[in-house]
Design a protein around this motif. Structure first.
Motif, PDB file in Angstrom:
ATOM      1  N   VAL A 281     -65.547   9.491  62.888  1.00 18.48           N
ATOM      2  CA  VAL A 281     -66.763   9.543  62.063  1.00 18.48           C
ATOM      3  C   VAL A 281     -67.961   9.050  62.877  1.00 18.48           C
ATOM      4  O   VAL A 281     -69.022   9.684  62.889  1.00 18.48           O
ATOM      5  CB  VAL A 281     -66.595   8.699  60.783  1.00 18.48           C
ATOM      6  CG1 VAL A 281     -67.944   8.553  60.065  1.00 18.48           C
ATOM      7  CG2 VAL A 281     -65.581   9.334  59.848  1.00 18.48           C
TER       8      VAL A 281
ATOM      9  N   ILE B 269     -59.800   7.434  62.373  1.00 18.06           N
ATOM     10  CA  ILE B 269     -60.757   8.141  61.512  1.00 18.06           C
ATOM     11  C   ILE B 269     -62.144   7.521  61.632  1.00 18.06           C
ATOM     12  O   ILE B 269     -63.159   8.223  61.706  1.00 18.06           O
ATOM     13  CB  ILE B 269     -60.266   8.133  60.052  1.00 18.06           C
ATOM     14  CG1 ILE B 269     -59.043   9.053  59.920  1.00 18.06           C
ATOM     15  CG2 ILE B 269     -61.377   8.567  59.093  1.00 18.06           C
ATOM     16  CD1 ILE B 269     -58.390   9.018  58.549  1.00 18.06           C
ATOM     17  N   PHE B 270     -62.195   6.196  61.698  1.00 12.80           N
ATOM     18  CA  PHE B 270     -63.474   5.510  61.874  1.00 12.80           C
ATOM     19  C   PHE B 270     -64.127   5.947  63.187  1.00 12.80           C
ATOM     20  O   PHE B 270     -65.320   6.263  63.233  1.00 12.80           O
ATOM     21  CB  PHE B 270     -63.246   3.998  61.865  1.00 12.80           C
ATOM     22  CG  PHE B 270     -64.462   3.190  62.193  1.00 12.80           C
ATOM     23  CD1 PHE B 270     -65.564   3.164  61.345  1.00 12.80           C
ATOM     24  CD2 PHE B 270     -64.517   2.437  63.360  1.00 12.80           C
ATOM     25  CE1 PHE B 270     -66.693   2.417  61.644  1.00 12.80           C
ATOM     26  CE2 PHE B 270     -65.638   1.689  63.672  1.00 12.80           C
ATOM     27  CZ  PHE B 270     -66.726   1.679  62.816  1.00 12.80           C
TER      28      PHE B 270
ATOM     29  N   GLY C  62     -70.227  13.363  52.866  1.00 12.76           N
ATOM     30  CA  GLY C  62     -69.555  12.767  54.001  1.00 12.76           C
ATOM     31  C   GLY C  62     -70.033  11.349  54.241  1.00 12.76           C
ATOM     32  O   GLY C  62     -70.818  10.796  53.466  1.00 12.76           O
ATOM     33  N   ARG C  63     -69.567  10.735  55.307  1.00 10.09           N
ATOM     34  CA  ARG C  63     -69.919   9.344  55.623  1.00 10.09           C
ATOM     35  C   ARG C  63     -70.599   9.241  56.976  1.00 10.09           C
ATOM     36  O   ARG C  63     -70.395  10.064  57.863  1.00 10.09           O
ATOM     37  CB  ARG C  63     -68.654   8.480  55.657  1.00 10.09           C
ATOM     38  CG  ARG C  63     -68.321   7.749  54.378  1.00 10.09           C
ATOM     39  CD  ARG C  63     -67.758   8.653  53.339  1.00 10.09           C
ATOM     40  NE  ARG C  63     -67.166   7.907  52.222  1.00 10.09           N
ATOM     41  CZ  ARG C  63     -66.463   8.501  51.276  1.00 10.09           C
ATOM     42  NH1 ARG C  63     -66.261   9.806  51.299  1.00 10.09           N
ATOM     43  NH2 ARG C  63     -65.957   7.783  50.281  1.00 10.09           N
TER      44      ARG C  63
ATOM     45  N   GLU D 274     -65.423   2.470  53.648  1.00  6.77           N
ATOM     46  CA  GLU D 274     -66.691   2.227  52.950  1.00  6.77           C
ATOM     47  C   GLU D 274     -66.648   0.893  52.226  1.00  6.77           C
ATOM     48  O   GLU D 274     -67.628   0.129  52.237  1.00  6.77           O
ATOM     49  CB  GLU D 274     -66.970   3.366  51.979  1.00  6.77           C
ATOM     50  CG  GLU D 274     -68.334   3.272  51.314  1.00  6.77           C
ATOM     51  CD  GLU D 274     -68.639   4.476  50.433  1.00  6.77           C
ATOM     52  OE1 GLU D 274     -69.691   4.447  49.751  1.00  6.77           O
ATOM     53  OE2 GLU D 274     -67.846   5.442  50.417  1.00  6.77           O
TER      54      GLU D 274
ATOM     55  N   SER E 255     -64.557  14.659  55.024  1.00  5.10           N
ATOM     56  CA  SER E 255     -63.103  14.755  55.167  1.00  5.10           C
ATOM     57  C   SER E 255     -62.671  16.161  55.581  1.00  5.10           C
ATOM     58  O   SER E 255     -61.720  16.326  56.355  1.00  5.10           O
ATOM     59  CB  SER E 255     -62.428  14.358  53.856  1.00  5.10           C
ATOM     60  OG  SER E 255     -62.904  15.182  52.792  1.00  5.10           O
TER      61      SER E 255
ATOM     62  N   ILE F 186     -57.444  11.637  53.963  1.00  7.28           N
ATOM     63  CA  ILE F 186     -58.605  11.234  54.770  1.00  7.28           C
ATOM     64  C   ILE F 186     -59.672  10.625  53.872  1.00  7.28           C
ATOM     65  O   ILE F 186     -60.283   9.604  54.212  1.00  7.28           O
ATOM     66  CB  ILE F 186     -59.164  12.434  55.559  1.00  7.28           C
ATOM     67  CG1 ILE F 186     -58.150  12.896  56.614  1.00  7.28           C
ATOM     68  CG2 ILE F 186     -60.485  12.068  56.229  1.00  7.28           C
ATOM     69  CD1 ILE F 186     -58.554  14.161  57.347  1.00  7.28           C
ATOM     70  N   ARG F 187     -59.890  11.237  52.709  1.00  3.34           N
ATOM     71  CA  ARG F 187     -60.895  10.688  51.779  1.00  3.34           C
ATOM     72  C   ARG F 187     -60.526   9.280  51.353  1.00  3.34           C
ATOM     73  O   ARG F 187     -61.393   8.418  51.184  1.00  3.34           O
ATOM     74  CB  ARG F 187     -61.020  11.598  50.544  1.00  3.34           C
ATOM     75  CG  ARG F 187     -61.855  12.840  50.780  1.00  3.34           C
ATOM     76  CD  ARG F 187     -62.286  13.481  49.472  1.00  3.34           C
ATOM     77  NE  ARG F 187     -61.134  13.936  48.699  1.00  3.34           N
ATOM     78  CZ  ARG F 187     -60.569  15.128  48.827  1.00  3.34           C
ATOM     79  NH1 ARG F 187     -61.034  15.983  49.730  1.00  3.34           N
ATOM     80  NH2 ARG F 187     -59.539  15.482  48.080  1.00  3.34           N
TER      81      ARG F 187
ATOM     82  N   LEU G  18     -68.620   2.098  56.679  1.00  3.84           N
ATOM     83  CA  LEU G  18     -69.189   3.421  56.467  1.00  3.84           C
ATOM     84  C   LEU G  18     -70.002   3.425  55.188  1.00  3.84           C
ATOM     85  O   LEU G  18     -69.851   2.557  54.329  1.00  3.84           O
ATOM     86  CB  LEU G  18     -68.079   4.482  56.369  1.00  3.84           C
ATOM     87  CG  LEU G  18     -67.160   4.669  57.578  1.00  3.84           C
ATOM     88  CD1 LEU G  18     -66.136   5.771  57.280  1.00  3.84           C
ATOM     89  CD2 LEU G  18     -67.944   4.993  58.836  1.00  3.84           C
TER      90      LEU G  18
ATOM     91  N   LEU H  12     -61.465   7.008  54.191  1.00  5.52           N
ATOM     92  CA  LEU H  12     -62.924   6.892  54.231  1.00  5.52           C
ATOM     93  C   LEU H  12     -63.421   5.941  53.153  1.00  5.52           C
ATOM     94  O   LEU H  12     -64.333   5.139  53.386  1.00  5.52           O
ATOM     95  CB  LEU H  12     -63.569   8.265  54.063  1.00  5.52           C
ATOM     96  CG  LEU H  12     -63.382   9.268  55.206  1.00  5.52           C
ATOM     97  CD1 LEU H  12     -63.975  10.628  54.833  1.00  5.52           C
ATOM     98  CD2 LEU H  12     -64.014   8.764  56.499  1.00  5.52           C
ATOM     99  N   SER H  13     -62.812   6.023  51.979  1.00  6.04           N
ATOM    100  CA  SER H  13     -63.196   5.138  50.878  1.00  6.04           C
ATOM    101  C   SER H  13     -62.895   3.683  51.226  1.00  6.04           C
ATOM    102  O   SER H  13     -63.705   2.784  50.948  1.00  6.04           O
ATOM    103  CB  SER H  13     -62.454   5.545  49.602  1.00  6.04           C
ATOM    104  OG  SER H  13     -62.799   4.676  48.537  1.00  6.04           O
TER     105      SER H  13
END
Length: 347
Positions: free
Chosen positions: A20, A16-17, A70-71, A57, A33, A49-50, A62, A53-54
């Protein structure tokens, strides 16, 4: 918080990283996401996915510029991506041909270096930069050719076959014999020497009275030395081309950053100092955002590689300046190939 090594990320967090960062480098926009879930590249729900992402972050990799926007990668995230994930693509045959053909064009080395900076700019959509070699060519002979009653053309040929011309002002009442005598005297001191070395030898001979030059010929030699000494002092240390490429559509929303970047580029001495940090590198170096003090405010990146002569000595640096969302996978091998091609040219 220290940036974690890429090996500490789970497989799905790493994937995922990567998506992005690649999405951001491609579009310049944050990646959300929903876009990741809709792409089909990630077999997870938007909620899962969120969550990832969190976590990314929280790790400082991110950042979210706006709520629900989004990021996008932080500078630490970009560094982790460049060092641990990025797959470098070799320059295409077309790109290699463009670089080699531009560098093989006849003319003085400065023309080739300027062509290099223009080419890198056009191929990267950034600004191309070239640090000029800190050396003087070794010369073979010089001929003074009369142009008019008060001017002559000084034609200098280097050991590498390069030819350069300069106009020299002539004293009143000079004779063709004095012109020939001055040419022969200068040529006798040039063989295998740089101009600075030859100038010192000529001055010593004149000052000691060992030379058989008459007053008119000595005057012509002095004028020739003055012209070439001034020329050597004014040769550029750094060539920068393509600054206008940095004024893309995204610049309109961040004019202060772009203004800061252009101000930094105008300060060529500071850029030269930055590129000096790449002289000792074994390969291409990447400076991202605040990793270099010069571009800390403008949030820009530099990709730079040293180029060497045939004896392996570093003689200059070539590179690209652009936004942090440079296409590193394409620009890095392009800069590296250009540096190697320049090395073959320098000899």
């Amino acid at each position: 918080m220290p940036t974690p090594p890429i090996a500490e990320l789970t497989d799905r967090a790493r994937e995922i990283f990567r998506l992005v960062v690649e999405g951001y480098l491609d579009t310049g926009a944050p990646v959300g996401s929903k876009a990741l879930a809709g792409s089909g590249s990630v077999k997870l729900s938007s909620a899962s996915i969120r969550s990832v992402l969190s976590d990314l972050e929280t790790l400082g990799l991110l950042a979210a510029p706006h709520t629900s926007a989004g990021r996008l990668p932080t500078e630490a995230g970009l560094r982790l991506f460049v060092d641990g994930i990025m797959q470098v693509a070799e320059p295409t045959a077309q790109e290699r041909h463009a670089i080699e053909s531009r560098l093989s064009a006849p003319g003085p080395i400065e023309a080739a270096l300027e062509a290099t900076s223009v080419l890198l700019s056009s191929m990267s959509s950034g600004a191309g930069v070239v640090m000029v070699p800190r050396r003087e060519p070794r010369l073979q002979y010089l001929q003074l050719v009369p142009l008019s009653s008060d001017k002559a053309l000084a034609v200098v040929v280097g050991e590498d076959g390069a030819v350069e011309n300069r106009v020299v002002a002539l004293p009143q009442g000079f004779s063709p014999g004095a012109l020939e005598q001055a040419s022969n005297f200068i040529s006798a001191h040039l063989g295998g020497r740089t101009f600075a070395e030859a100038a010192r030898a000529m001055k010593e001979d004149i000052d000691s009275g060992r030379s058989a030059l008459d007053d008119a010929s000595r005057d012509l030699v002095a004028r020739g030395l003055a012209v070439w000494s001034e020329d050597a002092a004014q040769r550029p240390v750094l060539i920068v081309r393509g600054q206008s490429n940095l004024l893309d559509e995204s610049a309109l929303s961040d004019l202060e950053r772009v203004r800061s970047l252009l101000d930094d580029i105008e300060n060529k001495q500071s850029i030269a100092e930055l590129l000096e940090r790449a002289r000792g590198a074994d390969s291409t170096r990447i400076f991202i955002g605040s990793e270099n003090r010069l571009f800390a405010l403008s949030g820009s990146s530099v990709v730079a590689s040293p180029y060497r002569d045939r004896e392996g000595r570093v003689v200059g640096v070539v590179g690209v300046i652009g936004p942090t969302r440079l296409n590193y996978a394409r620009v890095v091998p392009m800069v590296d190939f250009t540096a190697r091609s320049l090395g073959k040219l320098i000899g």
